[in-house]
Design a protein around this motif. Structure first.
Motif, PDB file in Angstrom:
ATOM      1  N   GLY A 187       0.813  -1.209   0.000  1.00 44.75           N
ATOM      2  CA  GLY A 187       0.000   0.000   0.000  1.00 44.75           C
ATOM      3  C   GLY A 187       0.845   1.256   0.000  1.00 44.75           C
ATOM      4  N   TYR A 188       0.173   2.388  -0.067  1.00 42.20           N
ATOM      5  CA  TYR A 188       0.846   3.682  -0.099  1.00 42.20           C
ATOM      6  C   TYR A 188       0.017   4.677   0.717  1.00 42.20           C
ATOM      7  CZ  TYR A 188      -2.802   4.628  -3.530  1.00 42.20           C
ATOM      8  OH  TYR A 188      -4.026   4.765  -4.161  1.00 42.20           O
ATOM      9  N   VAL A 189       0.651   5.760   1.144  1.00 47.97           N
ATOM     10  CA  VAL A 189      -0.063   6.774   1.913  1.00 47.97           C
ATOM     11  C   VAL A 189      -0.828   7.680   0.965  1.00 47.97           C
ATOM     12  CG1 VAL A 189       0.130   8.724   3.498  1.00 47.97           C
ATOM     13  CG2 VAL A 189       1.632   6.745   3.778  1.00 47.97           C
ATOM     14  N   ALA A 190      -2.149   7.641   1.075  1.00 50.96           N
ATOM     15  CA  ALA A 190      -2.984   8.519   0.253  1.00 50.96           C
ATOM     16  C   ALA A 190      -3.089   9.901   0.895  1.00 50.96           C
ATOM     17  CB  ALA A 190      -4.379   7.917   0.087  1.00 50.96           C
ATOM     18  N   SER A 191      -3.056   9.949   2.228  1.00 53.70           N
ATOM     19  CA  SER A 191      -3.123  11.239   2.921  1.00 53.70           C
ATOM     20  C   SER A 191      -2.674  11.110   4.375  1.00 53.70           C
ATOM     21  CB  SER A 191      -4.548  11.783   2.895  1.00 53.70           C
ATOM     22  OG  SER A 191      -4.662  12.962   3.673  1.00 53.70           O
ATOM     23  N   TYR A 192      -1.850  12.063   4.793  1.00 54.21           N
ATOM     24  CA  TYR A 192      -1.568  12.217   6.225  1.00 54.21           C
ATOM     25  C   TYR A 192      -2.656  13.153   6.758  1.00 54.21           C
ATOM     26  CZ  TYR A 192       3.025  10.178   5.271  1.00 54.21           C
ATOM     27  OH  TYR A 192       4.047   9.346   4.892  1.00 54.21           O
ATOM     28  N   TYR A 193      -3.843  12.633   6.818  1.00 50.38           N
ATOM     29  CA  TYR A 193      -5.032  13.472   6.977  1.00 50.38           C
ATOM     30  C   TYR A 193      -5.132  14.186   8.330  1.00 50.38           C
ATOM     31  CZ  TYR A 193      -7.231  10.136  10.103  1.00 50.38           C
ATOM     32  OH  TYR A 193      -7.496   9.348  11.185  1.00 50.38           O
ATOM     33  N   THR A 194      -4.447  13.705   9.372  1.00 48.81           N
ATOM     34  CA  THR A 194      -4.617  14.296  10.708  1.00 48.81           C
ATOM     35  C   THR A 194      -3.951  15.663  10.866  1.00 48.81           C
ATOM     36  OG1 THR A 194      -2.688  13.073  11.534  1.00 48.81           O
ATOM     37  CG2 THR A 194      -4.868  12.071  11.876  1.00 48.81           C
ATOM     38  N   THR A 195      -3.332  16.160   9.805  1.00 48.82           N
ATOM     39  CA  THR A 195      -2.670  17.472   9.897  1.00 48.82           C
ATOM     40  C   THR A 195      -3.673  18.611  10.109  1.00 48.82           C
ATOM     41  OG1 THR A 195      -2.677  17.578   7.478  1.00 48.82           O
ATOM     42  CG2 THR A 195      -0.655  16.813   8.540  1.00 48.82           C
ATOM     43  N   PHE A 196      -4.977  18.339   9.927  1.00 46.61           N
ATOM     44  CA  PHE A 196      -5.977  19.396  10.163  1.00 46.61           C
ATOM     45  C   PHE A 196      -6.227  19.589  11.664  1.00 46.61           C
ATOM     46  CE2 PHE A 196      -8.829  15.785  10.531  1.00 46.61           C
ATOM     47  CZ  PHE A 196      -9.775  16.204  11.468  1.00 46.61           C
TER      48      PHE A 196
END
Length: 322
Positions: free
Chosen positions: A209-218
């Motif tokens: 797999g791959y990182v689609a988003s480091y989404y917690t930066t919000f």
């Protein structure tokens, strides 16, 4: 002769009496000094570092506590285990804790584990190779694994979807424990997982797999990811032990913050969540936040109200054990 006998008799009685008193006193002191047992429930994330360090460095023991960490596969099961007395203290995420309160459980926050930090990239949306998932819009209709419904990663990911104009109801969420993530991605039974290190690192290093988003930066910095909670009646009855536990967590947090202790901290984490050295040396560790204040809990209450996950807003001040 009679006088000698009487003196000897009373002398022996005094010796026996003093000996019995000494034995009783020794027994009482041994009982009084025996450590208080606290079974603590944790999940396989680094946010519990202060517990692991507190146990291994003796910060709890020197305060008369015998803290026994107990692995719990899914975070949402921790409040029920605390309620049933299987655990004395446990580490639910803030969202899991607030849902338990909303459901009628009378639990209190005694301390905190890890905190959010924008510089950390150890949490993210990891998509299966070939899935094509890159944005929030790409998640619509996809099957995405989360380590516990209503837990930290699930709730924050839902918030991220909403920020990006995606209705979370259009995503198919599947509850999966952290250790399952790599196998599920590799096997193709799910399209992506919301996960964190060390499990994220294992997926990436395998190429599955791959990182689609480091989404917690919000998320703002300094918000608790894990709360250390207990039943209110247990905490009240064992107030001295709770205070000792809080002091041990604070000392462990200070130990973690010192760069010179980095190697030891990683070794202690690895012991409890079974990490190989190559993963231990590269993973990021959430900054510790041992003391929880009202503002931090209010942030999570507001987020969950926005997602209509609470029937009523709790009085936050009443949730903090003092």
């Amino acid at each position: 002769m009679k006088e000698f006998f009487m003196k000897t008799y009373f002398s022996r009685r005094q010796v026996l009496s003093y000996s019995a008193a000494a034995i009783a006193s020794t027994g009482f002191n041994a009982q009084a000094q025996s450590p208080t047992k606290i079974i603590f429930g944790f999940t396989a994330v680094t946010d519990f570092a202060s517990i692991f360090v507190g146990c291994e460095e003796g910060f709890f023991k020197k305060r008369g506590l015998d803290v026994e960490p107990k692995f719990i596969p899914l975070n949402p099961s921790i409040p029920a285990a605390i309620q049933s007395d299987s655990l004395h203290i446990g580490g639910p995420t803030a969202s899991v804790y607030l849902q338990a309160i909303d459901g009628g459980l009378d639990h209190v926050v005694v301390a905190g584990g890890g905190m959010t930090d924008k510089s950390l990239t150890g949490v993210g949306l990891v998509a299966r190779a070939g899935s094509g998932i890159r944005t929030a819009q790409d998640c619509i209709g996809k099957k995405i694994g989360v380590p516990g419904f209503g837990a930290y990663l699930h709730v924050t990911f839902r918030a991220w979807l909403k920020i990006n104009k995606v209705d979370p109801a259009k995503v198919n969420f599947v509850e999966t424990s952290f250790p399952q993530h790599a196998d599920l991605i590799r096997g193709g039974s799910i399209d992506a997982v919301v996960t964190g290190d060390p499990f994220m690192g294992r997926i990436l290093s395998s190429g599955a797999g791959y990182v689609a988003s480091y989404y917690t930066t919000f998320l703002p910095d300094g918000m608790p990811t894990i709360l250390y909670t207990a039943r209110r009646d247990w905490a009240t009855k064992n107030a001295a032990s709770v205070k000792a536990f809080q002091e041990g967590v604070i000392e462990a947090a200070n130990f973690i913050k010192k760069p010179a202790n980095n190697t030891k901290v990683r070794e202690h984490i690895g012991k409890y969540i079974k990490l190989p050295p190559e993963i231990l040396n590269t993973m990021q560790i959430s900054p510790p936040g041992p003391v929880i204040v009202e503002k931090q809990l209010t942030y999570w209450v507001d987020m969950m109200n926005d997602q209509k996950m609470l029937k009523a807003s709790p009085t936050v001040a009443n949730l903090l054990f003092k």
